[in-house]
Design a protein around this motif. Structure first.
Motif: not given
Length: 108
Positions: A48-57, A66-70, A73-83
């Motif tokens: 549900l989440i895709k993150v791209t980072i550069g060489a310097h982090g 789009p299915d993520i928003f329903g 919960d916000p805390a679960g979304l934040a934890a998933a983004v951080l992971a």
């Protein structure tokens, strides 16, 4: 960096090392540019989440299904983004180490 900026041009010409140093500086600049262009993209286990980072982090992109928003919960979304960010950071470190080894071998 130019030799004139380092104040070494005349001295190096006198001992015949200017061309070698210029070649080395050009190669170092090329290595720096190539490593700076490396990116890594991680996708969360639920896809549900895709993150791209550069060489310097630096975070280059975050994409949400789009299915993520329903579904989360916000805390679960934040934890998933951080992971997912942590996974991308691990991936970029591996990619940079591999690329550096390839470039070092090419330059030797």
């Amino acid at each position: 960096m130019e030799l004139s900026e380092m104040g070494l041009g005349r001295e190096l010409r006198a001992v015949g090392l200017q061309n070698e140093l210029e070649r080395s500086l050009t190669a170092m600049n090329a290595v720096h540019a190539e490593l700076a262009s490396v990116t890594a993209t991680a996708v969360s286990p639920d896809r549900l989440i895709k993150v791209t980072i550069g060489a310097h982090g630096d975070v280059r992109a975050i994409e949400f299904d789009p299915d993520i928003f329903g579904a989360h919960d916000p805390a679960g979304l934040a934890a998933a983004v951080l992971a997912t960010l942590a996974e991308a950071s691990t991936m970029i470190a591996t990619k940079l180490a591999d690329r550096y080894a390839e470039l070092a071998e090419r330059l030797s």
